[in-house]
Motif scaffolding. Structure first.
Motif: not given
Ligand SMILES: Nc1nc2c(c(=O)[nH]1)N[C@H]1C(S)=C(S)[C@@H](COP(=O)(O)O)O[C@H]1N2
Ligand SMILES: [Mo]
Length: 411
Positions: A304-305, A307, A328-329, A331-332, A335-336, A340, A368
């Protein structure tokens, strides 16, 4: 009858305490510093408690990320500074403990009772706090709630003490009471008139207490300086686990930058009993929400992205250290998984026990810089730092940065 018995049988007089260091002014001066230390210690402690048990009205900011590092560093350092100040203060006013008769009126009895409570609570807070920092628990109770409850007792008794002593404090700090011993008029009652009540001519250098006074090698100013100096040395000796630049002089600091990946560890994976579990190839981090369960392997989390953020570990015990965390955030991740909104997130460790769970507020979950951290200083987390995944959120007590994450429960 021996001289000793005779001495014991009669009420003590100011002459029994010839040192001028037993003065109201010195007591008030030391008291001012001690009161300031207690006030800062109480307020910062209150913040720490509220962050860990937030009522609905309370929100702790996530910026600056080092705010809790400062408030908790102040909490521990003012507590440490208060120890020598309290001892000097008690010595300065000690003649009053042997007041004769022991109780002169109802008001006097209440005042003495409040001082007894104050001294007891103050000693309890300082000693239990110090032992907690040393992680030595020679008691049966759970430290945080007891330390919190007794803090209110101490601060309440302190407020009463200051209110009762206000006239003396004012007199002592505005001058004129220089020669006033603490065994003076306010102790024995209104029938004994002290020098400052008899007019300026008797309050001069020739008063009784001045003539008989023996201050030894120390002046009052000298003792105040010694008290503040000891407080400063005590802080310097312990502050190195918060201020890396002072590490070499901080010979008594508990956590001094040593540990895997250059970061101290409060509880190791071995102590937490998680080594087998988290090194198992089948280990998963499971996200649980109303939408169902979603398990991630470590490789999936890494895919995953990512940070990177520089965030401090700010232990409630006072030590703190900044480090670079990558992951991994939160938040992300939410969301994944199609989430929400939340009313908070529960971070659950693979470990069983007191520090196995922490709560993340919606505001922190949306931040974030709130990470499910996988790396520390560019390398996979050491097992003692929470491998394979841990929470790292900005401006948060260390105890809530849950290691060895196993379940992330969205409420
Ligand atoms: N599961 C779990 N997480 C935990 C703890 C723990 O005992 N168990 N200790 C906490 C405390 S008190 C602190 S100060 C930090 C320390 O993190 P570090 O060991 O990586 O420096 O982890 C926190 N996370
Ligand atoms: Mo901690």
């Amino acid at each position: 009858m021996s001289a000793l018995t005779t001495r014991r049988l009669r009420p003590p007089r100011p002459d029994d305490y010839p040192s001028r260091l037993h003065s109201e002014r010195l007591a008030a001066r030391v008291g001012l510093w001690l009161g300031a230390a207690f006030a800062i210690c109480f307020i910062t402690g209150l913040f720490s408690h509220l962050i860990q048990h937030p009522p609905l009205w309370f929100g702790w900011p996530t910026r600056p990320v080092w705010l809790y590092r400062i408030t908790q560093g102040l909490h521990i350092s003012t507590g440490v500074a208060a120890i020598p100040l309290l001892l000097v203060k008690l010595w300065t006013v000690s003649p009053r403990f042997w007041q004769w008769p022991p109780i002169t009126s109802v008001v006097n009895a209440l005042e003495r009772l409040s001082i007894f409570v104050l001294v007891g609570a103050a000693f309890f807070q300082l000693i239990s706090g110090l032992l907690n920092v040393a992680e030595w628990y020679p008691w049966k109770f759970f430290f945080p709630p007891v330390h919190y409850a007794v803090a209110w007792v101490a601060i309440g008794a302190l407020a009463v003490h200051i209110a009762v002593k206000l006239p003396i404090i004012r007199r002592a700090l505005t001058g004129g009471a220089d020669a006033e011993p603490v065994t003076g008029p306010d102790m024995v009652g209104p029938d004994m008139v002290g020098p400052d009540m008899m007019g300026p001519d008797t309050a001069g250098p020739d008063t009784r207490s001045d003539r008989n006074s023996r201050s030894g090698p120390l002046s009052r100013r000298g003792l105040l300086a010694a008290a503040l100096g000891s407080a400063g040395i005590a802080v310097l000796a312990t502050v190195g686990d918060k201020v890396p630049a002072l590490r070499t002089v901080s010979v008594l600091a508990q956590r001094n930058g040593t540990g895997p990946q250059g970061l101290p560890v409060n509880r190791s994976a071995a102590a937490a009993g998680v080594i087998k579990k988290v090194t198992d190839p089948g280990y998963r981090v499971t996200l649980v929400s109303a939408a169902g369960e979603h398990s991630f392997t470590v490789a999936q989390l890494r895919a995953l992205p990512q940070t990177t953020a520089v965030l401090p570990i700010s232990c409630v015990e006072g030590w703190s250290q900044s480090a670079s965390w990558t992951g991994v955030r939160l938040r992300d991740l939410l969301q994944a998984a199609g989430i929400q909104q939340s009313q908070g997130v529960r971070m659950v460790s693979a470990e069983q026990g007191t520090y196995a769970v922490s709560m993340v507020t919606p505001a922190v979950a949306a931040d974030d810089l709130t990470l499910i951290a996988l790396e520390l200083e560019g390398r996979p987390l050491d097992i003692d730092h929470g491998y394979p995944a841990r929470l790292m959120a900005p401006d948060r007590p260390g105890v809530m940065q849950t290691k060895w994450l196993e379940r992330i429960e969205v409420l």
